[in-house]
Design an enzyme around this catalytic site. Structure first.
Site, short mmCIF file in Angstrom:
data_model
loop_
_atom_site.label_atom_id
_atom_site.label_comp_id
_atom_site.label_asym_id
_atom_site.label_seq_id
_atom_site.Cartn_x
_atom_site.Cartn_y
_atom_site.Cartn_z
CE LYS A 180 -3.26 -2.99 0.12
NZ LYS A 180 -4.29 -3.39 1.05
C1 LIG Z 1 -5.22 -4.57 1.50
C2 LIG Z 1 -6.70 -4.43 1.51
C3 LIG Z 1 -7.50 -4.81 2.60
C4 LIG Z 1 -6.94 -5.55 3.78
O1 LIG Z 1 -5.86 -4.92 4.39
P1 LIG Z 1 -4.81 -5.80 5.25
O2 LIG Z 1 -3.98 -4.75 5.89
O3 LIG Z 1 -4.05 -6.62 4.26
O4 LIG Z 1 -5.57 -6.61 6.20
C5 LIG Z 1 -8.85 -4.54 2.57
N1 LIG Z 1 -9.42 -3.96 1.50
C6 LIG Z 1 -8.70 -3.62 0.41
C7 LIG Z 1 -9.40 -2.95 -0.73
C8 LIG Z 1 -7.33 -3.86 0.37
O5 LIG Z 1 -6.62 -3.54 -0.71
#
Ligand SMILES: *Cc1c(COP(=O)(O)O)cnc(C)c1O
Length: 374
Positions: A180
């Site tokens: 991210k």
């Molecule tokens: C990455 C992601 C999540 C989950 O996040 P984590 O930190 O991996 O638990 C939820 N929704 C979307 C759209 C994501 O890209």
């Protein structure tokens, strides 16, 4: 393999983390407050509660919104499964509404059609970092008397009509997984302006503990006393990781600019390639591009994926429609429900995009893709 996403960690980040490791507070200390304050600045002033993942953030947000047994949450199928899974863990049910064919964001008209008397929330996803259509979604939630939630795992730092993501929906969730735009290794947060929901979110991530004597039922028990009024979990983000988050957020503006420059370069150098559709950007949004999602037409996505991987380019597919996961099949969800989402998925490919991606590496991606499709 050139990855599709990668964290950017520099010496300042490492120093911030080691300083915490040398200090008194590994968790529940002052770095948590610092991180939450910095997050709130990016979220347009909405108070933020840090948690241990983006999935935890969704679980906390639904719990704080009062989502429970028998409720329905209208959401997009073009997302990671946890957007829907966390609602199901609370006894609610995800109702998938179709996406816009170009942005792959929840279509407000489809969301309106999916509303029933049981709808308690509408959860949009800012796919690839591009905010959903919040003015129209707000009309849907107002009419349904439902809560508007933004899964902004892709979109910290993005703007919608000049307003920062985090200040638009009733509750907004972030993820700080390494792919991210900012990372704490694992981590997440909930941005929420409403005071009662903020208190509920803080409590849920910390076992539901009530420490304020004014709120306790038996405050005279003793100085050690704490009470649980509602069940919660331990979703705390430790100081070690919050310090990394503070350091990362100080570079989010630079990350945003670098991602925008790389996306613009893809836009220019991939324009006009036959059978290739590039991502759109609505004029009223200013995204932090988390992904660069292209569409490969003519049924060639699988071939392009395999050939690029074989050539060392770590392209990715985001995402299989959430209701295609067998857990939803077993609950009676059927393919064909959201045709735009299924078409989008069948063509989608995420090209490498991260701040440290070099122009020569990006050129390799572009040349390879042009060679395959050209
Ligand atoms: C990455 C992601 C999540 C989950 O996040 P984590 O930190 O991996 O638990 C939820 N929704 C979307 C759209 C994501 O890209």
């Amino acid at each position: 393999m050139l990855p599709y996403g990668r964290h950017s960690v520099v010496e300042d980040d490492i120093e911030a983390v080691t300083a915490v490791l040398r200090g008194d507070w590994l968790t529940t200390g002052p770095a948590v407050q610092s991180f939450e304050s910095e997050l709130a600045r990016w979220a347009g002033g909405s108070p933020c509660v840090s948690v241990s993942s983006g999935t935890a953030a969704l679980h906390v947000a639904y719990a704080a919104a009062g989502i429970g047994r028998g409720d329905e949450v209208v959401t997009s199928p073009i997302t990671f499964v946890s957007t829907a899974a966390t609602a199901h863990l609370l006894g609610a049910r995800a109702v998938f509404a179709d996406v816009e064919p170009d942005t792959a964001n929840l279509d407000p008209a489809a969301a309106a059609d999916a509303v029933t008397a049981r709808t308690r929330a509408v959860t949009a996803v800012d796919y690839a970092g591009h905010p959903a259509e919040y003015d129209d979604l707000r009309k849907v939630t107002d009419a349904a008397d439902a809560v508007l939630i933004d899964d902004a795992a892709h979109a910290i730092g993005s703007l919608y009509r000049g307003r920062p993501v985090g200040s638009i929906a009733d509750l907004t969730t972030f993820s700080f997984f390494p792919t991210k735009s900012v990372t704490t290794a694992e981590g997440g947060a909930v941005a929420v302006a409403d005071r009662a929901r903020l208190r509920a979110a803080s409590a849920f991530r910390n076992h539901g503990l009530v420490r304020d004597p004014d709120e306790q039922r038996t405050p005279d028990e003793g100085g050690w006393h704490q009470e649980v009024h509602t069940f919660g979990l331990n979703y705390r983000l430790p100081d070690v990781l919050c310090a990394l988050g503070v350091s990362q957020l100080s570079r989010l503006g630079a990350f945003k600019a670098r991602r925008a420059a790389l996306a613009a370069r893809y836009d220019a150098l991939l324009a006009g390639v036959p059978g290739l559709v590039l991502p759109v950007r609505r004029p009223h949004v200013d995204p932090v591009w988390h992904l660069y999602p292209v569409r490969i037409q003519d049924g060639r996505r699988r071939e392009v994926y395999d050939r690029m991987r074989a050539a060392g380019i770590g392209v990715q597919v985001n995402y299989i429609p959430a209701y295609w996961h067998p857990v939803f099949t077993d609950l009676g969800y059927r393919r064909g429900m959201c045709p735009n989402a299924e078409t989008y998925y069948s063509e989608q490919l995420s090209l490498p995009l991260f701040p440290a991606l070099t122009e020569p590496d990006q050129d390799r991606v572009i040349d390879l893709l042009r060679g395959i499709l050209g």
